[in-house]
Design a protein around this motif. Structure first.
Motif, PDB file in Angstrom:
ATOM      1  N   ASP A  84      17.920 -21.772  22.882  1.00  0.00           N
ATOM      2  CA  ASP A  84      19.477 -23.082  22.422  1.00  0.00           C
ATOM      3  C   ASP A  84      20.195 -22.796  21.644  1.00  0.00           C
ATOM      4  N   TYR A  85      20.349 -22.065  20.729  1.00  0.00           N
ATOM      5  CA  TYR A  85      21.571 -21.440  19.983  1.00  0.00           C
ATOM      6  C   TYR A  85      22.176 -20.200  20.113  1.00  0.00           C
ATOM      7  N   TYR A  86      20.991 -19.216  21.417  1.00  0.00           N
ATOM      8  CA  TYR A  86      21.543 -17.786  21.138  1.00  0.00           C
ATOM      9  C   TYR A  86      22.775 -18.070  22.817  1.00  0.00           C
ATOM     10  N   VAL A  87      22.418 -19.325  23.583  1.00  0.00           N
ATOM     11  CA  VAL A  87      23.156 -19.555  24.688  1.00  0.00           C
ATOM     12  C   VAL A  87      23.900 -19.422  24.282  1.00  0.00           C
ATOM     13  N   VAL A  88      24.681 -19.784  22.888  1.00  0.00           N
ATOM     14  CA  VAL A  88      25.996 -20.241  22.465  1.00  0.00           C
ATOM     15  C   VAL A  88      26.894 -18.761  22.881  1.00  0.00           C
ATOM     16  N   LEU A  89      25.943 -17.360  22.569  1.00  0.00           N
ATOM     17  CA  LEU A  89      27.108 -16.419  22.974  1.00  0.00           C
ATOM     18  C   LEU A  89      27.587 -15.738  24.425  1.00  0.00           C
ATOM     19  N   GLY A  90      27.068 -17.202  25.515  1.00  0.00           N
ATOM     20  CA  GLY A  90      27.773 -16.990  26.431  1.00  0.00           C
ATOM     21  C   GLY A  90      28.675 -18.612  26.379  1.00  0.00           C
ATOM     22  N   GLN A  91      29.461 -19.241  25.847  1.00  0.00           N
ATOM     23  CA  GLN A  91      29.831 -20.225  25.838  1.00  0.00           C
ATOM     24  C   GLN A  91      31.557 -19.788  25.328  1.00  0.00           C
ATOM     25  N   ARG A  92      32.532 -20.211  26.256  1.00  0.00           N
ATOM     26  CA  ARG A  92      34.437 -19.711  26.405  1.00  0.00           C
ATOM     27  C   ARG A  92      34.991 -19.396  25.013  1.00  0.00           C
ATOM     28  N   LEU A 155      28.292 -30.154  47.602  1.00  0.00           N
ATOM     29  CA  LEU A 155      27.994 -31.392  47.050  1.00  0.00           C
ATOM     30  C   LEU A 155      28.760 -31.590  46.370  1.00  0.00           C
ATOM     31  N   GLY A 156      29.192 -30.857  45.615  1.00  0.00           N
ATOM     32  CA  GLY A 156      30.227 -31.026  44.835  1.00  0.00           C
ATOM     33  C   GLY A 156      29.789 -30.910  43.273  1.00  0.00           C
ATOM     34  N   GLY A 157      29.160 -29.760  43.163  1.00  0.00           N
ATOM     35  CA  GLY A 157      28.142 -29.223  41.996  1.00  0.00           C
ATOM     36  C   GLY A 157      29.687 -27.803  41.149  1.00  0.00           C
ATOM     37  N   ASP A 158      28.706 -27.403  40.172  1.00  0.00           N
ATOM     38  CA  ASP A 158      29.877 -26.312  39.786  1.00  0.00           C
ATOM     39  C   ASP A 158      29.296 -24.787  38.685  1.00  0.00           C
ATOM     40  N   ILE A 159      27.792 -24.746  39.263  1.00  0.00           N
ATOM     41  CA  ILE A 159      27.384 -24.171  38.742  1.00  0.00           C
ATOM     42  C   ILE A 159      27.245 -23.114  39.451  1.00  0.00           C
ATOM     43  N   PHE A 160      28.111 -22.609  40.312  1.00  0.00           N
ATOM     44  CA  PHE A 160      27.473 -21.563  40.959  1.00  0.00           C
ATOM     45  C   PHE A 160      28.876 -20.492  41.774  1.00  0.00           C
ATOM     46  N   PRO A 161      29.564 -19.354  41.003  1.00  0.00           N
ATOM     47  CA  PRO A 161      28.474 -18.825  39.723  1.00  0.00           C
ATOM     48  C   PRO A 161      28.603 -19.322  38.171  1.00  0.00           C
ATOM     49  N   SER A 162      28.077 -18.405  38.196  1.00  0.00           N
ATOM     50  CA  SER A 162      27.387 -19.355  36.287  1.00  0.00           C
ATOM     51  C   SER A 162      28.563 -18.973  35.133  1.00  0.00           C
ATOM     52  N   GLY A 163      29.011 -19.681  34.855  1.00  0.00           N
ATOM     53  CA  GLY A 163      29.957 -19.356  34.004  1.00  0.00           C
ATOM     54  C   GLY A 163      29.257 -18.601  32.405  1.00  0.00           C
ATOM     55  N   HIS A 164      28.299 -19.036  32.557  1.00  0.00           N
ATOM     56  CA  HIS A 164      28.190 -18.376  30.904  1.00  0.00           C
ATOM     57  C   HIS A 164      27.403 -17.428  31.308  1.00  0.00           C
ATOM     58  N   THR A 165      26.811 -16.454  31.992  1.00  0.00           N
ATOM     59  CA  THR A 165      26.728 -15.261  32.154  1.00  0.00           C
ATOM     60  C   THR A 165      28.063 -14.604  32.927  1.00  0.00           C
ATOM     61  N   ALA A 166      29.364 -14.344  33.588  1.00  0.00           N
ATOM     62  CA  ALA A 166      30.199 -14.193  33.345  1.00  0.00           C
ATOM     63  C   ALA A 166      31.185 -14.445  32.036  1.00  0.00           C
ATOM     64  N   SER A 189      28.857  -0.621  25.433  1.00  0.00           N
ATOM     65  CA  SER A 189      28.696  -1.476  26.627  1.00  0.00           C
ATOM     66  C   SER A 189      27.366  -1.612  26.979  1.00  0.00           C
ATOM     67  N   ALA A 190      26.462  -0.970  25.872  1.00  0.00           N
ATOM     68  CA  ALA A 190      25.065  -1.401  26.019  1.00  0.00           C
ATOM     69  C   ALA A 190      25.023  -2.330  26.115  1.00  0.00           C
ATOM     70  N   LEU A 191      25.956  -2.784  24.421  1.00  0.00           N
ATOM     71  CA  LEU A 191      24.974  -3.896  23.583  1.00  0.00           C
ATOM     72  C   LEU A 191      25.585  -4.847  24.755  1.00  0.00           C
ATOM     73  N   SER A 192      26.957  -5.597  25.050  1.00  0.00           N
ATOM     74  CA  SER A 192      27.404  -5.931  26.246  1.00  0.00           C
ATOM     75  C   SER A 192      26.921  -6.486  27.441  1.00  0.00           C
ATOM     76  N   ALA A 193      25.802  -5.639  27.656  1.00  0.00           N
ATOM     77  CA  ALA A 193      24.719  -5.612  28.854  1.00  0.00           C
ATOM     78  C   ALA A 193      23.116  -6.842  28.665  1.00  0.00           C
ATOM     79  N   VAL A 194      23.147  -6.103  27.359  1.00  0.00           N
ATOM     80  CA  VAL A 194      22.039  -6.366  26.699  1.00  0.00           C
ATOM     81  C   VAL A 194      21.801  -8.489  26.437  1.00  0.00           C
ATOM     82  N   VAL A 195      23.548  -8.584  25.508  1.00  0.00           N
ATOM     83  CA  VAL A 195      24.012  -9.976  25.461  1.00  0.00           C
ATOM     84  C   VAL A 195      23.638 -10.715  26.917  1.00  0.00           C
ATOM     85  N   SER A 196      25.123  -9.911  27.984  1.00  0.00           N
ATOM     86  CA  SER A 196      24.941 -10.602  28.618  1.00  0.00           C
ATOM     87  C   SER A 196      23.670 -10.969  29.673  1.00  0.00           C
ATOM     88  N   LEU A 197      23.006 -10.104  29.526  1.00  0.00           N
ATOM     89  CA  LEU A 197      21.431  -9.856  30.434  1.00  0.00           C
ATOM     90  C   LEU A 197      20.458 -11.624  29.858  1.00  0.00           C
TER      91      LEU A 197
END
Length: 345
Positions: A84-92, A155-166, A189-197
């Motif tokens: 729950d805290y780790y996913v904050v690393l993808g919030q804008r 159908l009115g959604g907004d999840i494709f693609p994932s904004g957190h991941t991008a 580059s390796a660090l950013s790849a691991v964090v985004s993954l």
């Protein structure tokens, strides 16, 4: 014999924190090489393939439903609080603040606005491209799915693609893009790849995204990083314009105040340099002829014209001469003998 003190690792760190005396002459700016063009084209083809696989409800959609029914957050509940805290690393918002603080220090140290401008340009591209894709395809998330096995598109959604991941790919990838040495670029580059993954898989674990959303988010963020060299000329022009605007306001603030123009015919004020010294004779000025003769003063009827002005010592005293008390015959002056006759007792 005097020996110099050997610098420790901490001394080197503080030395790196000091501001450079001037802007570095050669700042490494990535160019759109042939290798980068090939990577960009391959990533774009992969992006289109993922979208097409979801649109036609292929095996990728079936995999999305299998992962959703697996419910990872129920299989491993002990890591739920940490993720729950780790996913904050993808919030804008939080990531933009952290990265902009680091890039702001780099801008101040190197006398350049390029790091901050690159971050701003990448986030702008991210909002435009990913936001348009989300609204255009309108896919619903796993928690709002309506039909089992469907792609849930338009159908009115907004999840494709994932904004957190991008966002994780772009925000942390900017650090590798702006790295000053090849060694730092590889490690970042390796660090950013691991964090985004990790951020992408965390959204799948929490059930907020399909697996295909995360895969498309990785591709969307990588496309923005690969396309940044095409934006570099615009960033350089923007930096030059901002520095020119700064120099203009500095010169305007430090410019002396303008001297007001003296109207024609008005007497000119003398400066301290024009006043004669004590041992010099004052310059005789020629009288200026009056344009009109002086007019005599006009007094109302019944009033006399005032006489010539006299000094105060020449004026007539206002009070009368002598004492103001009336004369008294029986009053004796102090200090004289009394005139009253003495009689015997």
């Amino acid at each position: 014999m005097r020996t110099e003190r050997k610098l420790t690792r901490l001394d080197r760190v503080f030395a790196r924190l000091d501001r450079e005396p001037e802007r570095p002459a050669h700042i490494d700016v990535p160019r759109m090489s042939r290798h980068r063009v090939v990577l960009f084209a391959s990533t774009l083809a992969f992006y289109v393939a993922i979208v097409w696989a979801v649109v036609i409800t292929s095996w990728l959609v079936r995999l999305d439903w299998q992962v959703m029914f697996f419910r990872p957050y129920q299989q491993w509940p002990e890591i739920h609080a940490f993720l729950d805290y780790y996913v904050v690393l993808g919030q804008r918002g939080p990531t933009a603040v952290m990265v902009s603080a680091w890039l702001g220090w780099r801008s101040w140290r190197q006398h350049t606005l390029r790091p901050l401008l690159v971050l701003g340009a990448s986030l702008l591209l991210l909002n435009i491209t990913v936001g348009a894709a989300k609204i255009g395809m309108g896919r619903l998330g796993p928690h709002y799915a309506t039909t089992v096995g469907s792609n849930e598109m338009w159908l009115g959604g907004d999840i494709f693609p994932s904004g957190h991941t991008a966002n994780a790919v772009v925000t942390w990838g900017i650090l590798a893009y702006l790295a000053s040495t090849p060694w730092a670029r590889r490690w970042l580059s390796a660090l950013s790849a691991v964090v985004s993954l990790g951020v992408g898989l965390t959204t799948v674990y929490l059930g907020t995204h399909w697996l295909s959303d995360v895969v498309l988010g990785w591709a969307a963020g990588l496309l923005i990083l690969l396309a940044l060299p095409w934006v570099e000329p615009l960033i350089a022009r923007a930096e030059t314009g901002l520095f020119d605007l700064r120099d203009y306001w500095r010169n305007r603030r430090s410019a002396p105040a303008a001297v007001p123009a003296v109207p024609e015919g008005a007497p000119a004020a003398l400066s301290p340099l024009d006043t004669p010294a004590d041992d010099e004779e004052p310059a005789v000025r020629e009288p200026v002829a009056a344009s009109r003769p002086p007019r005599p003063p006009v007094h109302p009827p019944g009033f006399l014209a005032p006489g010539p002005h006299t000094a105060r010592s020449e004026r007539t005293p206002v009070t009368p001469v002598g004492s103001r008390r009336p004369p008294q015959s029986d009053r004796v002056t102090r200090g004289t003998a009394s005139a009253r006759p003495l009689t015997g007792g």
